[in-house]
Design a protein around this motif. Structure first.
Motif, PDB file in Angstrom:
ATOM      1  N   TRP A 142       0.785  -1.238  -0.226  1.00  0.00           N
ATOM      2  CA  TRP A 142       0.092   0.083  -0.106  1.00  0.00           C
ATOM      3  C   TRP A 142       0.976   1.464  -0.153  1.00  0.00           C
ATOM      4  N   ARG A 145       3.085   4.301  -4.319  1.00  0.00           N
ATOM      5  CA  ARG A 145       2.268   5.288  -4.972  1.00  0.00           C
ATOM      6  C   ARG A 145       2.080   5.547  -6.396  1.00  0.00           C
ATOM      7  N   LEU A 168      -2.704   4.986  -2.619  1.00  0.00           N
ATOM      8  CA  LEU A 168      -2.607   4.563  -3.779  1.00  0.00           C
ATOM      9  C   LEU A 168      -3.542   5.508  -4.587  1.00  0.00           C
ATOM     10  N   LEU A 171      -4.253   5.076  -8.523  1.00  0.00           N
ATOM     11  CA  LEU A 171      -5.042   4.042  -9.018  1.00  0.00           C
ATOM     12  C   LEU A 171      -6.218   4.480  -9.853  1.00  0.00           C
TER      13      LEU A 171
END
Length: 399
Positions: A142, A145, A168, A171
């Motif tokens: 997690w 980035r 994130l 995403l």
């Protein structure tokens, strides 16, 4: 003459020194990446190693499934559908400083996902889907980035989806479906503003759908089906104005009315809210969903009549309203749905005659009307065959 020769000799030596100084790190990096890949390969079973027969020597850029950037550093590893069996424990993630994509979809990798995965700070795409990992997703993942696509679906993962998913923020694609989580949907998911695809189907999610889901205004598809979500569908769902496909089927604890804001989501093409405990009526504003092609509201507790405005959804190919508590007559406007392949209205409290306009539905392959209080005859539909059901006296129709 001698001085000229000595000067040229000195310049040549200087050039060679500069060349070797510049090229050595590149060669060393290439050799390091090759060694890391070979070490990983040699941890596989014999059959898997044979599948990677091109993996030999010290130039990985020429190996199958491997791509390099202009500096001859590994930028992509794509081993999807290779039939490999092994683990990730012997893959030195830190040996690939320029890796942008790692795809091991549809193999037989097992074990855990190592925390060292957090060393791939530049990676954009991770696809581990359809493997046999276990345990939870490491916290280090997690922290990646730079990720814009993460697919961990059907990986047998467990544990929770943490609040740190908010890290994130780049995403656009996230699929965590088909796992064994025991988790709620963290409200922090609302911080993934670039997300266009969100799939967490069949992953043992519980609790309510957070209001923050409405902050994901770039979503095109959301699939939360086959979980144990409860409570109401939040009104903020209507903020997802770009949504095309919405799957929320088979959450048997999901209850309450369908939020009024949902009926304004005019870009929807597929809407699956079946097999829940949703109540209330289907409003006339359903006509706003003019782009709908498939609508499944069956197996709920919906009541009152079918609005005549449903006839304005002329792109519909599938309409499932069965196993509810709908009453009143079948609106004649249903005959406007000339693209319908499947019409299911069975197991309601519908009454009256079947409108003659049903005969307009020449593309029907399935029509289910049984277990209602209908009377009269079924209008002729070209190519249809009728099979009587003694329990109701109404025919089940296949075309």
């Amino acid at each position: 003459m001698v001085r000229t020769f000595e000067r040229e000799k000195s310049m040549l030596i200087l050039f060679l020194c500069v060349f070797l100084t510049l090229s050595w790190p590149q060669a060393a990096a290439e050799d390091s990446e090759a060694n890391a890949l070979l070490k990983w390969k040699h941890s596989f079973d014999n059959y898997s190693q044979a599948l990677l027969s091109t993996w030999r020597g010290t130039s990985p850029c020429k190996w199958e499934g491997v791509q390099c950037d202009k500096s001859k550093s590994v930028s992509s590893i794509n081993l999807a559908n290779y039939g490999l069996k092994g683990t990730l424990q012997n893959l030195s993630f830190s040996s690939f400083p320029n890796l942008l994509s790692l795809n091991i979809y549809e193999n037989s990798f097992h074990g855990t996902i190592p925390p060292q995965i957090g060393n791939m700070s530049k990676v954009n795409v991770l696809n581990f889907s359809s493997n046999s990992f276990h345990d939870s997703i490491p916290q280090e993942l997690w922290t990646l980035r730079s990720l814009y696509s993460l697919d961990l679906s059907i990986c047998h993962l467990s544990g929770e989806i943490p609040n740190s998913i908010a890290n994130l923020s780049n995403l656009s694609f996230l699929d965590l479906g088909g796992n064994n989580f025991s988790s709620h949907i963290p409200p922090e998911i609302g911080k993934l503003h670039k997300l266009e695809y969100l799939g967490v189907a069949g992953s043992n999610l519980f609790g309510s759908i957070p209001q923050e889901i409405g902050m994901l205004t770039n979503l095109r598809l959301i699939d939360l089906s086959r979980n144990s979500l409860s409570g109401n569908i939040p009104e903020t769902i209507g903020n997802l104005i770009n949504l095309n496909q919405f799957y929320l089927s088979n959450n048997s604890l999901l209850s309450g009315p369908i939020p009024s804001s949902l009926w304004n989501m005019s870009n929807l093409t597929l809407l699956y809210l079946d097999a829940n405990k949703l109540s209330g009526s289907i409003p006339a504003s359903i006509e706003n969903l003019a782009n709908l092609e498939q609508l499944a509201l069956d197996n709920n507790h919906l009541s009152e009549s079918i609005p005549s405005t449903i006839g304005n959804l002329t792109k519909l190919t599938m309409l499932y309203l069965s196993f509810n508590k709908l009453s009143g007559s079948i609106p004649p406007s249903i005959g406007n749905l000339i693209n319908l392949d499947a019409l299911s209205l069975q197991a309601n409290n519908l009454s009256g005659t079947i409108p003659a306009t049903i005969g307009n539905l020449k593309r029907l392959t399935v029509m289910e009307l049984s277990t209602n209080k209908l009377n009269g005859s079924i209008p002729q539909i070209p190519g249809s065959q009728y099979f009587p059901l003694p329990a109701t006296g109404m025919p089940y129709t296949t075309l």
